[in-house]
Design a protein around this motif. Structure first.
Motif, short mmCIF file in Angstrom:
data_model
loop_
_atom_site.label_atom_id
_atom_site.label_comp_id
_atom_site.label_asym_id
_atom_site.label_seq_id
_atom_site.Cartn_x
_atom_site.Cartn_y
_atom_site.Cartn_z
N THR A 135 0.83 -1.21 0.00
CA THR A 135 0.00 0.00 0.00
C THR A 135 0.86 1.25 0.00
OG1 THR A 135 -1.73 -1.19 1.22
CG2 THR A 135 -1.83 1.22 1.25
N LEU A 136 1.97 1.23 0.72
CA LEU A 136 2.84 2.42 0.81
C LEU A 136 3.29 2.89 -0.56
CD1 LEU A 136 4.53 4.43 2.47
CD2 LEU A 136 6.31 2.67 2.64
N TRP A 137 3.54 1.97 -1.47
CA TRP A 137 4.12 2.36 -2.75
C TRP A 137 3.13 2.32 -3.91
CZ3 TRP A 137 8.32 4.74 -1.68
CH2 TRP A 137 9.07 4.34 -0.57
N GLU A 138 1.96 1.74 -3.70
CA GLU A 138 1.03 1.57 -4.81
C GLU A 138 -0.23 2.40 -4.69
OE1 GLU A 138 0.25 -2.61 -4.91
OE2 GLU A 138 2.36 -3.16 -5.27
N ASP A 139 -0.50 2.99 -3.54
CA ASP A 139 -1.76 3.70 -3.35
C ASP A 139 -1.54 5.20 -3.30
OD1 ASP A 139 -4.20 4.75 -1.65
OD2 ASP A 139 -4.75 2.76 -2.35
N ALA A 140 -2.40 5.95 -3.94
CA ALA A 140 -2.27 7.41 -3.98
C ALA A 140 -2.41 8.02 -2.59
CB ALA A 140 -3.32 8.00 -4.92
N GLU A 141 -3.25 7.41 -1.74
CA GLU A 141 -3.44 7.96 -0.39
C GLU A 141 -2.14 7.98 0.41
OE1 GLU A 141 -5.42 6.51 3.73
OE2 GLU A 141 -6.73 6.31 1.98
N ALA A 142 -1.21 7.08 0.09
CA ALA A 142 0.03 6.96 0.85
C ALA A 142 1.08 7.98 0.44
CB ALA A 142 0.58 5.54 0.72
N GLN A 143 0.74 8.91 -0.46
CA GLN A 143 1.73 9.89 -0.92
C GLN A 143 2.30 10.69 0.25
OE1 GLN A 143 3.02 10.25 -4.10
NE2 GLN A 143 4.49 11.52 -2.97
N SER A 144 1.46 11.05 1.20
CA SER A 144 1.95 11.81 2.36
C SER A 144 2.95 11.00 3.16
CB SER A 144 0.78 12.23 3.25
OG SER A 144 0.04 11.08 3.67
N ALA A 145 2.75 9.69 3.26
CA ALA A 145 3.70 8.84 3.97
C ALA A 145 5.01 8.74 3.19
CB ALA A 145 3.11 7.44 4.19
N ARG A 146 4.91 8.65 1.85
CA ARG A 146 6.13 8.62 1.04
C ARG A 146 6.90 9.93 1.16
NH1 ARG A 146 2.41 5.88 -2.49
NH2 ARG A 146 2.06 7.76 -3.77
N ASP A 147 6.17 11.05 1.21
CA ASP A 147 6.83 12.35 1.37
C ASP A 147 7.52 12.43 2.74
OD1 ASP A 147 5.88 13.06 -1.10
OD2 ASP A 147 4.16 14.19 -0.32
N TYR A 148 6.87 11.88 3.76
CA TYR A 148 7.48 11.90 5.09
C TYR A 148 8.79 11.11 5.10
CZ TYR A 148 8.28 10.81 9.99
OH TYR A 148 8.87 10.65 11.22
N LEU A 149 8.78 9.94 4.48
CA LEU A 149 10.00 9.14 4.42
C LEU A 149 11.09 9.87 3.64
CD1 LEU A 149 8.59 5.54 3.81
CD2 LEU A 149 9.59 6.44 5.91
N ALA A 150 10.71 10.52 2.55
CA ALA A 150 11.70 11.26 1.77
C ALA A 150 12.32 12.38 2.60
CB ALA A 150 11.04 11.83 0.51
N SER A 151 11.51 13.02 3.46
CA SER A 151 12.04 14.09 4.30
C SER A 151 13.04 13.58 5.32
CB SER A 151 10.89 14.80 5.02
OG SER A 151 10.33 13.97 6.03
N ARG A 152 12.97 12.29 5.61
CA ARG A 152 13.91 11.68 6.55
C ARG A 152 15.01 10.91 5.82
NH1 ARG A 152 11.10 10.54 12.29
NH2 ARG A 152 13.33 10.51 12.77
N GLY A 153 15.08 11.09 4.52
CA GLY A 153 16.15 10.47 3.75
C GLY A 153 16.01 8.98 3.58
#
Length: 679
Positions: free
Chosen positions: A126-144
């Motif tokens: 779900t983290l990588w395939e669902d549009a709703e998880a974009q905020s979670a992906r952005d959070y991970l990107a902010s933490r490198g």
């Protein structure tokens, strides 16, 4: 399914020296072979292979097992493949059978592990395939943290509409009862069997046990919301006080590096692992518990506490340090500059900077002294007294006598006090800080001036003093009393200096033989392990539990030989033992006990309690018997004996009151029959 007979033939036929020698360079040392340990990648000859018992043991990391266990753990095979591998080397044919009861005999937790594994995979996708998880992906990107790094640790995302992922899991065959058992669903207290999803709209962090099985989750809220982190509820798989995040991947690096880092949060452990410092673990949102400290202490004696430098981090550092000190580990504290945590520090400065910070780590007491000196606690007499009160809990927590003596010497040097005065302070019963509110459920204690003592939990031994930690990271009240003050503990004294046993132990009249069950078998195993590890305990055990009281033949014989010569080497003490007896003893003694004296005190007390219960049960049966009515004088004698047993039982375990009502009926109401009458 491989038959038990085949497994036993494989063990007996295999040459453990030959098989281990394919992976470890071994040299003969007496009746065993020695070499460097392949599990913690040591360089010294601390890894012992004993052909006579077909077993191996490392004296540093305490890895142990038989030839099948070596292949399984070293080569990463499952048990069946390991058996077949060893059988092939030994030239033994393995017989397999289809057992119709195999499904019933599986570990009852297997369906639960399957449910958590399925949930972890669903969240990851779900983290990588669902549009709703974009905020979670952005959070991970902010933490490198990119996708490759996130997949390494199984990070995922739970939909805000929890019914979506719950329905997916149901479609995979995991019913609501199973999902409730693993904490993914919760029941509404006021609506019968109605359930609701526990995690919604959170970044999901799988929590694994030491074997790598997913047992729970930590959910990090994305955006605004409370709590910031939500762990799985306590259940059949998950116990946050007995598990450490990261232990599944850190245990082998800990053995290899001969050190462990204890950090505060999930991402601290993840960041360090990504930087190549894989020997980091984290408690699950709580102060380190005794069970968590024991997990670390089994792997290494070199522990670095790398917590945040805020008030909460300082408190957590002290409490974790005390738990480790009680297990004989002297932890070091690492202070990161600028108020950074391990995650931000490593991201900014890199692994080399972290290694430099670890090299500057201070012993817990030195670190506390430094904090107090910076706050001018030693500038006048009044504040010096306060500083001593803050530091005494750390000194008392040190179970290792050398460490404790070093602490007393250090404190005497800094405060310029006489060592004997400090020693008396350390040995004195702990006092609650003035004005402190009683703990809920506390009761007055005659040993501390009437101050309330912590509630007693009969399953966990003597209570610990309730600790209050200030923002400067130092406790105001004391840790548990020294071992000599703990109920049930009697320090070793030579037999020639002892008085009568009846004066030392009130329950010597109790039945020495207790009914055999799993608890008694466990008690015998722990007592043997403690006596082999600390020979001064042999006479301590013999004063209260004689060899003939042991059910296990191997343990009874070994105990008798140790009693004749407590310091005889184990190989000599077990000379002539049959193979099955050696297996029982090897299994009992191969694991390290960090506190054998406390183990002996605890199990002797339990055995003594069980012996008293056995005699009380016989008396109750006499009263209940209808075929042979008791005379009045017999009733009186049995009643008096029951009173004596009750007093002894209460002295050993204050929670005992099971027959009090019965005794009142027998002694005071005098029912006509032999039964106890109405309560």
């Amino acid at each position: 399914m491989i038959t038990p007979e085949s497994i036993e033939r494989v063990r007996e036929a295999a040459d453990i020296v030959e098989i281990v020698g394919e992976h470890v360079k071994l040299k003969r040392s007496g009746s065993s072979f020695r070499g460097p340990c392949p599990f913690h990648h040591g360089t010294g000859p601390n890894f012992s292979v004993i052909p006579r018992t077909n077993a191996y043991y490392c004296f540093v990391c305490h890895a142990k097992g038989d030839v099948i266990g070596f292949v399984r753990d070293h080569l990463g095979m499952d048990f069946v493949d390991a058996v077949k591998y060893v059988a092939d080397r030994a030239g033994v044919e393995v017989q397999e059978t289809r057992n119709p009861r195999a499904a019933e005999e599986r570990d009852a937790r297997e369906p639960l592990w399957e449910a958590t594994a399925a949930a972890a995979e669903l969240f990851r996708a779900t983290l990588w395939e669902d549009a709703e998880a974009q905020s979670a992906r952005d959070y991970l990107a902010s933490r490198g943290v990119g996708r490759e790094e996130a997949d390494r640790f199984g990070l995922g995302y739970a939909w805000r509409d929890g019914a979506r992922w719950a329905e997916r899991l149901r479609a995979l065959g995991h019913d609501d009862a199973r999902l409730v058992d693993v904490g993914l669903l919760r029941r509404r207290d006021d609506r019968g069997d109605e359930t609701f999803p526990y995690f919604r709209g959170r970044l999901m962090i799988p929590i694994q046990d030491a074997g790598g099985r997913t047992v729970g989750f930590g959910g990090r809220v994305i955006g605004q919301g409370e709590p910031k982190y939500l762990n799985s509820p306590q259940g059949m798989l998950f116990d946050k006080g007995r598990q450490l995040y990261g232990l599944s991947w850190a245990k082998h690096p800990i053995r290899k590096a001969e050190r462990a880092l204890v950090v505060e949060g999930y991402f601290d452990a993840i960041r360090l692992a990504l930087a190549g410092v894989e020997e980091a673990v984290a408690p699950l949102g709580t102060a380190m518990t005794e069970a968590q400290a024991a997990l670390v202490a089994k792997l290494t004696r070199n522990v670095f506490l790398v917590y945040d430098s805020d008030a909460a981090g300082l408190k957590a550092t002290v409490r974790a340090g005390h738990e480790l000190l009680r297990l004989g580990v002297a932890p070091r504290v690492v202070s990161l500059p600028g108020g950074e945590d391990p995650d931000t520090f490593v991201r900014t400065h890199g692994r080399d900077a972290m290694e430099a910070a670890l090299a500057q780590g201070l012993d817990l007491l030195d670190w506390q002294l430094l904090l107090l000196q910076r706050r001018a606690y030693f500038a006048d007499l009044h504040r010096t007294r306060q500083a001593i009160d803050k530091l005494l809990p750390t000194v008392r927590a040190a179970s290792d006598p050398v460490t404790r003596d070093l602490y007393i010497a250090k404190l005497a040097e800094v405060t310029r006090l006489d060592r004997d005065v400090l020693q008396r302070e350390v040995d004195a019963p702990p006092q609650r800080a003035s004005g402190a509110a009683p703990a809920p459920g506390a009761r007055p204690s005659p040993t501390n001036g009437g101050a309330p003592a912590a509630p007693v939990d009969p399953t966990r031994g003597p209570p610990r003093a309730v600790c209050e930690v200030s923002a400067d990271g130092v406790e105001y009240v004391t840790a548990p009393p020294a071992r000599e003050d703990r109920p049930g503990f009697r320090p070793f004294v030579p037999r020639s200096q002892r008085g009568r046993r009846a004066e030392e132990w009130v329950s010597v009249k109790a039945v020495p033989r207790v009914p055999l069950d799993a608890n008694v078998r466990r008690a015998e195993r722990y007592l043997i392990r403690a006596m082999v590890q600390d020979r001064a305990l042999v006479e301590t055990v013999a004063e209260r539990w004689q060899p003939e009281a042991f059910f296990e033949d191997a343990f009874r014989e070994l105990f008798g030989r140790l009693l004749a010569d407590p310091y005889k080497p184990l190989d000599d003490a077990t000379e002539g033992f049959p193979e099955h007896a050696m297996r029982a003893i090897d299994e009992a003694v191969s694991e390290h006990d960090p506190t054998p004296d406390l183990t002996v005190a605890s199990w002797l007390q339990k055995l003594q309690v069980w012996a008293l219960d056995a005699e009380k049960t016989q008396i109750l049966r006499r009263f209940a018997a209808t075929d042979a009515p008791l005379r009045d004088d017999e009733k009186d004698a049995l009643t008096e004996r029951m009173r004596a047993l009750q007093a002894e039982r209460a002295a050993l375990s204050p929670t005992f009151a099971r027959v009090a009502g019965f005794l009142r009926n027998v002694a005071d109401e005098r029912p006509a029959g032999n039964g106890p009458g109405p309560a």
